[in-house]
Write a protein that holds these residues in place. Structure first.
Motif, PDB file in Angstrom:
ATOM      1  N   UNK A 156       0.839  -1.213   0.000  1.00 46.66           N
ATOM      2  CA  UNK A 156       0.000   0.000   0.000  1.00 46.66           C
ATOM      3  C   UNK A 156       0.871   1.260   0.000  1.00 46.66           C
ATOM      4  N   UNK A 157       1.937   1.226   0.796  1.00 45.70           N
ATOM      5  CA  UNK A 157       2.841   2.384   0.872  1.00 45.70           C
ATOM      6  C   UNK A 157       3.536   2.590  -0.481  1.00 45.70           C
ATOM      7  N   UNK A 158       4.034   1.505  -1.058  1.00 49.36           N
ATOM      8  CA  UNK A 158       4.716   1.605  -2.361  1.00 49.36           C
ATOM      9  C   UNK A 158       3.737   2.121  -3.416  1.00 49.36           C
ATOM     10  N   UNK A 159       2.496   1.667  -3.320  1.00 45.42           N
ATOM     11  CA  UNK A 159       1.490   2.107  -4.290  1.00 45.42           C
ATOM     12  C   UNK A 159       1.244   3.612  -4.171  1.00 45.42           C
ATOM     13  N   UNK A 160       1.223   4.087  -2.937  1.00 43.60           N
ATOM     14  CA  UNK A 160       1.015   5.519  -2.726  1.00 43.60           C
ATOM     15  C   UNK A 160       2.175   6.307  -3.343  1.00 43.60           C
ATOM     16  N   UNK A 161       3.383   5.788  -3.130  1.00 38.69           N
ATOM     17  CA  UNK A 161       4.548   6.448  -3.723  1.00 38.69           C
ATOM     18  C   UNK A 161       4.523   6.305  -5.246  1.00 38.69           C
ATOM     19  N   UNK A 162       3.895   5.233  -5.708  1.00 36.47           N
ATOM     20  CA  UNK A 162       3.899   4.938  -7.139  1.00 36.47           C
ATOM     21  C   UNK A 162       2.608   5.364  -7.806  1.00 36.47           C
ATOM     22  N   UNK A 163       1.777   6.095  -7.076  1.00 35.60           N
ATOM     23  CA  UNK A 163       0.470   6.448  -7.630  1.00 35.60           C
ATOM     24  C   UNK A 163       0.618   7.197  -8.939  1.00 35.60           C
ATOM     25  N   UNK A 164      -0.104   6.722  -9.932  1.00 40.40           N
ATOM     26  CA  UNK A 164      -0.056   7.411 -11.209  1.00 40.40           C
ATOM     27  C   UNK A 164       1.076   6.964 -12.115  1.00 40.40           C
ATOM     28  N   UNK A 165       1.914   6.065 -11.653  1.00 38.25           N
ATOM     29  CA  UNK A 165       2.973   5.594 -12.546  1.00 38.25           C
ATOM     30  C   UNK A 165       2.388   4.956 -13.792  1.00 38.25           C
ATOM     31  N   UNK A 166       1.296   4.178 -13.543  1.00 40.08           N
ATOM     32  CA  UNK A 166       0.645   3.458 -14.637  1.00 40.08           C
ATOM     33  C   UNK A 166       1.642   2.570 -15.375  1.00 40.08           C
ATOM     34  N   UNK A 167       2.683   2.200 -14.683  1.00 39.92           N
ATOM     35  CA  UNK A 167       3.687   1.324 -15.283  1.00 39.92           C
ATOM     36  C   UNK A 167       3.808   0.128 -14.344  1.00 39.92           C
ATOM     37  N   UNK A 168       3.032  -0.917 -14.643  1.00 36.93           N
ATOM     38  CA  UNK A 168       2.976  -2.071 -13.740  1.00 36.93           C
ATOM     39  C   UNK A 168       4.337  -2.737 -13.602  1.00 36.93           C
ATOM     40  N   UNK A 169       5.074  -2.813 -14.674  1.00 36.36           N
ATOM     41  CA  UNK A 169       6.389  -3.468 -14.619  1.00 36.36           C
ATOM     42  C   UNK A 169       7.266  -2.781 -13.574  1.00 36.36           C
ATOM     43  N   UNK A 170       7.251  -1.461 -13.611  1.00 39.04           N
ATOM     44  CA  UNK A 170       8.041  -0.692 -12.652  1.00 39.04           C
ATOM     45  C   UNK A 170       7.532  -0.897 -11.230  1.00 39.04           C
ATOM     46  N   UNK A 171       6.229  -0.809 -11.058  1.00 37.37           N
ATOM     47  CA  UNK A 171       5.601  -0.983  -9.747  1.00 37.37           C
ATOM     48  C   UNK A 171       5.953  -2.364  -9.170  1.00 37.37           C
ATOM     49  N   UNK A 172       5.892  -3.401 -10.001  1.00 39.25           N
ATOM     50  CA  UNK A 172       6.186  -4.760  -9.535  1.00 39.25           C
ATOM     51  C   UNK A 172       7.667  -4.902  -9.165  1.00 39.25           C
ATOM     52  N   UNK A 173       8.518  -4.260  -9.952  1.00 39.80           N
ATOM     53  CA  UNK A 173       9.957  -4.299  -9.623  1.00 39.80           C
ATOM     54  C   UNK A 173      10.209  -3.612  -8.283  1.00 39.80           C
ATOM     55  N   UNK A 174       9.500  -2.514  -8.047  1.00 35.55           N
ATOM     56  CA  UNK A 174       9.633  -1.794  -6.770  1.00 35.55           C
ATOM     57  C   UNK A 174       9.262  -2.712  -5.598  1.00 35.55           C
ATOM     58  N   UNK A 175       8.196  -3.484  -5.790  1.00 32.60           N
ATOM     59  CA  UNK A 175       7.757  -4.395  -4.728  1.00 32.60           C
ATOM     60  C   UNK A 175       8.802  -5.495  -4.514  1.00 32.60           C
TER      61      UNK A 175
END
Ligand SMILES: [Zn+2]
Length: 397
Positions: free
Chosen positions: A370-389
């Motif tokens: 949830x925290x990473x998502x908040x930081x990643x809000x609006x990235x709209x780049x799932x690959x990046x978001x998943x790598x962050x996780x």
């Protein structure tokens, strides 16, 4: 014409031709002073095909944002044909120097993208792409041969109805895999990747009401499905405690003061008892004493939790039977409905005695995502978001 002065040391193969300051910007013009070598094969001594100008950002100098205007040559390589020359401090096609890229990467380890973007005056997508490159380089591929127990969970990707599934090693807490969707076919690629090591999997913790269990059983013949306590208790809070509390508040329509106590008691009832302070505990006691159905569902929550921690499956089963009997005798409708829906899953609850998977793993993972998502809000780049996780859960050795 300035050549080979102190500044030139920073850009190997180039000399400073000119520089000028324009408000908060420093612009430095650089010209190449060595023979060009092919950017692909490294061959030297080729003739120049053409020269173009590229504007590139470098680290800031003092209080100035620094821009380089550099002449980039293309060579007629005898081996490769027309190629851009090799520049040691600038990656091909890049608009930032390697020096600035390294600095950006370092900042991205500790700050959200938007902060780094503001701090450096770089476009937000530029920062994201740099960080993404770092993650692709650094996120380690898991060693599937060591994995025995898994935890699986789903989470909402964006507002709306898109979901993703995350799979982690229950022992090391390394996130192994993330993919969009939460249907059986969406998680199949993970088991295909796991391949022969599916045979080693002995337990998988997950939420009830998912299609994960069927897919697990198909690929991992020795795996026992364990239903996760955290999800069951969260569901109990929503479907039983909240329901009974709202019903009770409605009954107390005439008694404004008592009604208010019940309405505001939500937090006290859902919180772990061990997390309450002295005064909160007294408030909770008063609330329970004045409202019998609430006291019952509150105690039944604790009794339900205890089933997960029984040392043997037999003891867990006895506890479960006793719990179920008490539910039927309680006469509390939301509790009875909940228990009836829970019954088909009992095998997966009792399995927790055999495989006491640490359920706080899933809860912790859920919160951190949830925290990473908040930081990643609006990235709209799932690959990046998943790598962050995956980067946030490298696993304990
Ligand atoms: Zn070449």
């Amino acid at each position: 014409m300035l050549t080979d002065n102190f500044l030139s040391n920073f850009w190997q193969g180039f000399a400073v031709e000119d520089f000028y300051i324009d408000r908060d910007k420093l612009r430095i013009k650089l010209i190449p002073h060595k023979t060009a070598c092919c950017g692909r094969c490294g061959l030297m001594g080729n003739s120049i095909h053409d020269i173009s100008e590229r504007k590139v950002r470098d680290l800031s100098c003092f209080e100035y944002k620094t821009y380089l205007i550099i002449q980039v040559r293309r060579v007629n390589c005898l081996v490769c044909g027309v190629r851009t020359e090799h520049i040691p401090w600038l990656a091909p096609y890049s608009r930032v120097t390697k020096r600035l890229k390294n600095y950006t990467e370092a900042l991205c380890r500790i700050l959200p993208i938007s902060h780094v973007s503001n701090l450096l005056g770089l476009h937000w997508t530029t920062v994201k792409d740099i960080d993404k490159g770092r993650l692709i380089r650094e996120v380690t591929e898991p060693d599937y041969s060591r994995i025995k127990q898994l935890v699986m969970d789903e989470f909402a990707l964006h507002k709306g109805h898109r979901y993703a599934t995350v799979i982690a090693d229950a022992n090391t807490q390394q996130v192994l895999w993330i993919g969009e969707g939460r249907a059986r076919k969406n998680i199949r690629p993970f088991f295909e990747e796991l391949g022969e090591y599916c045979q080693n999997i002995e337990a998988v913790a997950m939420d009830m009401n998912t299609s994960f269990d069927l897919e697990v059983k198909e690929h991992c013949p020795h795996a026992e499905v364990v239903y996760d306590l955290f999800h069951v208790i969260a569901k109990y809070g929503r479907e039983v405690i909240d329901r009974v509390r709202v019903d009770r508040a409605n009954e107390l329509k005439e008694d404004k003061k008592a009604r208010k106590v019940v309405k505001q008691g939500r937090w006290l009832l859902l919180k772990n008892k061990s997390n309450l302070r002295g005064s909160q505990e007294i408030k909770l006691q008063e609330l329970l004493q004045a409202n019998k159905p609430l006291a019952v569902v509150y105690m039944m929550k604790q009794a339900l939790k205890d089933i997960w921690f029984c040392p043997t499956v037999k003891e867990a089963f006895n506890n479960w039977r006793y719990w179920f009997k008490q539910v039927k005798e309680s006469g509390i409708k939301p509790l009875e409905n909940f228990a009836r829906k829970l019954r088909p899953y009992v095998r997966g609850i009792l399995a927790s005695s055999k495989f006491p998977l640490n359920t706080s793993v899933l809860e912790g993972m859920n919160n951190k995502i949830k925290v990473i998502k908040r930081m990643a809000y609006g990235y709209r780049d799932s690959t990046y978001f998943f790598l962050k996780i995956r980067d946030a859960f490298p696993g304990k050795p």
